[in-house]
Write a protein that holds these residues in place. Structure first.
Motif, PDB file in Angstrom:
ATOM      1  N   LEU A 483       0.910  -1.222   0.099  1.00 41.72           N
ATOM      2  CA  LEU A 483      -0.128  -0.506  -0.350  1.00 41.72           C
ATOM      3  C   LEU A 483       0.676   1.453   0.007  1.00 41.72           C
ATOM      4  CD1 LEU A 483      -2.826  -1.572   2.402  1.00 41.72           C
ATOM      5  CD2 LEU A 483      -2.800  -0.984   0.084  1.00 41.72           C
ATOM      6  N   LYS A 484       2.215   1.128   0.447  1.00 44.54           N
ATOM      7  CA  LYS A 484       3.184   2.305   0.533  1.00 44.54           C
ATOM      8  C   LYS A 484       2.684   3.287   1.202  1.00 44.54           C
ATOM      9  CE  LYS A 484       4.964   0.723  -3.960  1.00 44.54           C
ATOM     10  NZ  LYS A 484       5.086   0.701  -5.962  1.00 44.54           N
ATOM     11  N   GLN A 485       1.975   2.992   2.208  1.00 46.34           N
ATOM     12  CA  GLN A 485       1.653   4.251   2.602  1.00 46.34           C
ATOM     13  C   GLN A 485       2.253   4.305   4.402  1.00 46.34           C
ATOM     14  OE1 GLN A 485      -0.144   6.483   1.543  1.00 46.34           O
ATOM     15  NE2 GLN A 485      -0.263   5.820  -0.017  1.00 46.34           N
ATOM     16  N   PRO A 486       1.932   5.374   4.815  1.00 46.45           N
ATOM     17  CA  PRO A 486       2.562   5.614   6.384  1.00 46.45           C
ATOM     18  C   PRO A 486       1.621   4.138   7.732  1.00 46.45           C
ATOM     19  CG  PRO A 486       2.551   7.696   6.031  1.00 46.45           C
ATOM     20  CD  PRO A 486       1.533   7.204   4.506  1.00 46.45           C
ATOM     21  N   VAL A 487       2.905   3.800   8.110  1.00 47.20           N
ATOM     22  CA  VAL A 487       1.505   3.173   9.171  1.00 47.20           C
ATOM     23  C   VAL A 487       2.002   3.633  10.301  1.00 47.20           C
ATOM     24  CG1 VAL A 487       2.242   0.467  10.073  1.00 47.20           C
ATOM     25  CG2 VAL A 487       2.790   1.050   7.132  1.00 47.20           C
ATOM     26  N   TYR A 488       1.086   3.155  11.279  1.00 48.16           N
ATOM     27  CA  TYR A 488       1.110   3.285  12.763  1.00 48.16           C
ATOM     28  C   TYR A 488       0.780   2.702  13.237  1.00 48.16           C
ATOM     29  CZ  TYR A 488       2.303   8.433  11.281  1.00 48.16           C
ATOM     30  OH  TYR A 488       2.839   9.675  11.341  1.00 48.16           O
ATOM     31  N   LEU A 489       1.190   2.245  14.800  1.00 46.72           N
ATOM     32  CA  LEU A 489       0.845   1.459  15.723  1.00 46.72           C
ATOM     33  C   LEU A 489      -0.693   1.908  16.774  1.00 46.72           C
ATOM     34  CD1 LEU A 489       3.827  -0.054  16.651  1.00 46.72           C
ATOM     35  CD2 LEU A 489       2.092  -0.640  15.262  1.00 46.72           C
ATOM     36  N   MET A 490      -1.185   1.518  17.311  1.00 43.95           N
ATOM     37  CA  MET A 490      -2.500   1.691  17.836  1.00 43.95           C
ATOM     38  C   MET A 490      -2.460   0.868  18.819  1.00 43.95           C
ATOM     39  SD  MET A 490      -6.490   3.277  17.136  1.00 43.95           S
ATOM     40  CE  MET A 490      -7.443   3.403  18.923  1.00 43.95           C
ATOM     41  N   PHE A 491      -3.021   1.252  20.310  1.00 45.03           N
ATOM     42  CA  PHE A 491      -3.422   0.192  21.185  1.00 45.03           C
ATOM     43  C   PHE A 491      -4.289   1.079  22.095  1.00 45.03           C
ATOM     44  CE2 PHE A 491       0.970  -1.266  20.419  1.00 45.03           C
ATOM     45  CZ  PHE A 491       1.036  -2.438  19.707  1.00 45.03           C
ATOM     46  N   GLY A 492      -5.348   0.296  22.321  1.00 45.08           N
ATOM     47  CA  GLY A 492      -6.032   0.487  22.946  1.00 45.08           C
ATOM     48  C   GLY A 492      -6.577   0.040  24.751  1.00 45.08           C
ATOM     49  N   LEU A 493      -6.414   0.744  25.577  1.00 41.68           N
ATOM     50  CA  LEU A 493      -6.131  -0.503  27.245  1.00 41.68           C
ATOM     51  C   LEU A 493      -6.698   0.589  28.035  1.00 41.68           C
ATOM     52  CD1 LEU A 493      -2.091  -1.126  27.450  1.00 41.68           C
ATOM     53  CD2 LEU A 493      -3.860  -2.069  26.338  1.00 41.68           C
ATOM     54  N   GLN A 534       8.246  -6.195  19.783  1.00 42.38           N
ATOM     55  CA  GLN A 534       8.885  -5.213  20.617  1.00 42.38           C
ATOM     56  C   GLN A 534       7.521  -4.325  20.904  1.00 42.38           C
ATOM     57  OE1 GLN A 534      12.511  -3.806  19.059  1.00 42.38           O
ATOM     58  NE2 GLN A 534      13.393  -6.177  19.481  1.00 42.38           N
ATOM     59  N   ARG A 535       6.916  -4.339  19.938  1.00 42.47           N
ATOM     60  CA  ARG A 535       6.372  -2.535  20.909  1.00 42.47           C
ATOM     61  C   ARG A 535       4.819  -3.528  21.275  1.00 42.47           C
ATOM     62  NH1 ARG A 535       8.191   0.495  22.602  1.00 42.47           N
ATOM     63  NH2 ARG A 535       6.303   2.432  22.377  1.00 42.47           N
ATOM     64  N   LEU A 536       4.561  -4.694  20.698  1.00 41.78           N
ATOM     65  CA  LEU A 536       3.491  -5.313  21.461  1.00 41.78           C
ATOM     66  C   LEU A 536       3.815  -5.715  22.557  1.00 41.78           C
ATOM     67  CD1 LEU A 536       0.303  -6.205  20.723  1.00 41.78           C
ATOM     68  CD2 LEU A 536       2.116  -8.674  20.168  1.00 41.78           C
ATOM     69  N   GLU A 537       5.612  -6.199  22.711  1.00 40.39           N
ATOM     70  CA  GLU A 537       5.418  -6.670  24.399  1.00 40.39           C
ATOM     71  C   GLU A 537       4.992  -5.639  25.396  1.00 40.39           C
ATOM     72  OE1 GLU A 537       9.693  -7.562  25.745  1.00 40.39           O
ATOM     73  OE2 GLU A 537       8.740  -9.724  24.889  1.00 40.39           O
TER      74      GLU A 537
END
Length: 563
Positions: A483-493, A534-537
């Motif tokens: 998809l060649k677009q920026p990738v972001y991480l999202m977590f909702g706690l 690593q970020r998931l951890e």
């Protein structure tokens, strides 16, 4: 199974207009048929004679008087037993069943020859609402009568009966012979330790369809049936509680517990009595799951053992004491949070957004982005975020067969939701083209990166997670690259230290663009996946009780990939 010798079983009562088409469709499978004429009128009898007279593969049984659907099915199963068939595949004569699901029903029956395989209906708008709600009342009674959620639908007539176990039940008990039969035979076979398995099937109700359901007498018979089954369940309580549910290895095979009625029931409790009462009712329900055991409890035990061991080695102080029961209660509370998020009950007051500056910038982009999420916490909180910018549309990819049903359910909760659920069985060129169009239209794509492929389980990258190698899917990261677009991480706690529902939403940049060079694709993919792990951890250690991958996360099932 070398002795898999099935036949089709078609009970027919005055369905002369529709049965020729059903028979014609079934002929292509090459299996013999047993048609049971359940005391039909002369016109249907004439049509049945025309359909069967020159076809030696069809056995026609004619009942002198109408016995009811159950009576017709029993007559057909007994004939199948006499003719030494291994399975009777029941098809209704009225054309309601989508026969495109038949190959899957047959394959499932071959793979699990001693199990009763049944359709789990997916209805369209043609279903009468009275029928739909009546089914859910029966579902609840069946769950009580079996002390289990193993039976997802007991009324669908699209089934494959294993002849031996079915005859065994018919010889032991006198069953109802009308609309009560389908449910009673399934419950009694479950009592008799027959596994019950389900496949999704579409069911339609034609405008000119014939219904033989008698609103008064059939409901009386069904009520009497549930009375018998309830009291029959009581002496079986010890054996039913000891029974382990059918174990499914791959995460996508785990049975869904939710239904439209179940979600509406949860919403009713929540809307009428509030969150406190809901939480009180949740505890005995989760205590039942805890005491019952099974794969969910085992997976929770494994995860807790792993995260505790890792925390000790690293000298990390976990924010809470972990127990399996608390883990299950947390999952139940998150299910309520998901419903509340869909319903629009959460606002800015409930959210603390870490990385709000990224969100404000991204919402103004002409093109969309890729959000990588997980089954940690509550990804549904992106719905609350989307309301800050009404033009923003979010698409969530899921890799199970339940997405269409989930979409339908959630649209009943909030028809105005700007989050669409897209079901895909695999990531191919058609998926990439669809998502690229959505990206070009400025829409966001949400995809989880912590569950292996439904069809290509072995296409994984092994990465360290909580001190042990775990398999992560290649697909989400390769798709993000395409998809060649920026990738972001999202977590909702969820913040469990607060009485009110408060959440920390973390939005952070992962990659300006995931690039996988042709000559070094494997190495680049390994680095990307390890960074994600690593970020998931990191966030898992913030809220370990909100980890909701209830399967053995650190190993593959050994299942062969689909071609």
């Amino acid at each position: 199974m070398t002795n898999f010798r099935p036949c089709f079983l078609i009970p027919c009562y005055n369905h002369g207009k529709t049965i020729p088409a059903v028979v014609e469709l079934l002929m292509s499978y090459g299996y013999p048929m047993i048609i049971v004429d359940d005391g039909s009128e002369n016109e249907t009898k004439r049509i049945l004679e025309e359909v069967t007279q020159h076809n030696e593969s069809i056995t026609l049984i004619t009942l002198a008087e109408n016995q009811g659907k159950g009576g017709a099915v029993i007559a057909g199963i007994e004939k199948a037993y006499q003719q030494s068939y291994s399975h009777a595949i029941q098809i209704d004569a009225d054309g309601q069943h989508d026969l495109e699901a038949l190959p899957k029903l047959i394959a499932e029956s071959q793979e699990h020859p001693t199990a009763l395989i049944s359709g789990q209906p997916i209805y369209d708008e043609s279903v009468p609402k009275s029928r739909l709600y009546g089914r859910y009342a029966t579902h609840i009674w069946v769950w009580i009568e079996t002390l289990s959620f193993a039976i997802k639908d007991s009324m669908c007539g699209f089934r494959s009966y294993p002849i031996g176990p079915t005859i065994n039940v018919l010889e032991r008990a006198v069953l109802g012979r009308r609309m009560d039969f389908d449910t009673e035979i399934m419950v009694r076979m479950y009592w008799n330790e027959t596994d019950i398995r389900f496949i999704n099937t579409r069911v339609i109700y034609p405008e000119d369809g014939i219904s033989h359901f008698d609103a008064l007498w059939d409901n009386v018979k069904i009520s009497w049936m549930h009375t018998k089954l309830f009291f029959g369940m009581l002496p079986r309580i010890p054996s039913l509680l000891k029974r382990k549910p059918v174990q499914e290895d791959h995460w996508s095979s785990h049975a869904e517990r939710g239904t439209i009625l179940g979600i509406q029931f949860l919403l009713w409790i929540y809307s009428t009595f509030g969150r406190k009462v809901f939480s009180l009712l949740l505890k005995p329900v989760m205590a039942y799951y805890y005491l019952r055991g099974g794969s969910v409890k085992d997976a929770s035990d494994d995860f807790i053992q792993q995260v505790n061991a890792y925390a000790r080695i690293k000298g990390i102080q976990l924010p809470e004491k972990l127990t399996t029961y608390r883990h299950l209660v947390s999952f139940g509370e998150t299910m309520l949070d998901k419903l509340a998020a869909w319903r629009g009950d959460f606002s800015d007051k409930n959210l603390t957004v870490h990385g709000i500056e990224h969100y404000q910038t991204l919402a103004q982009r002409e093109k969309g982005i890729v959000l990588l999420g997980s089954h940690l916490g509550n990804l549904e909180l992106c719905r609350a975020l989307s309301r800050r910018h009404t033009h923003l549309k979010i698409n969530a990819l899921v890799f199970t067969e339940h997405a269409e049903r989930f979409n339908t359910v959630m649209k009943t909760v909030n028809p105005q939701s700007e989050v669409n659920v897209i079901q895909v069985s695999k990531i191919g060129p058609d998926t990439a083209i669809l998502l690229q169009q959505k990206i070009d239209d400025g829409e966001w794509i949400v995809i989880v990166g912590d569950r292996t492929s439904v069809t290509k389980e072995n296409r994984v990258i092994w990465a360290d997670f909580l001190g042990k190698p775990a398999p992560f899917p290649q697909g989400p990261f390769m798709l993000a690259s395409i998809l060649k677009q920026p990738v972001y991480l999202m977590f909702g706690l969820r913040d469990d230290t607060q009485k009110d529902p408060l959440f920390d939403v973390y939005l952070e940049p992962f990659s300006e663009q995931i690039i996988l060079p042709r000559g070094k694709r494997e190495e680049a993919l390994q680095e990307v996946v390890q960074n994600y792990a690593q970020r998931l951890e990191h966030f898992t250690l913030k809220a370990p009780s909100q980890w909701y991958n209830f399967f053995n996360f650190w190993q593959l099932t050994g299942k062969k990939d689909d071609n």
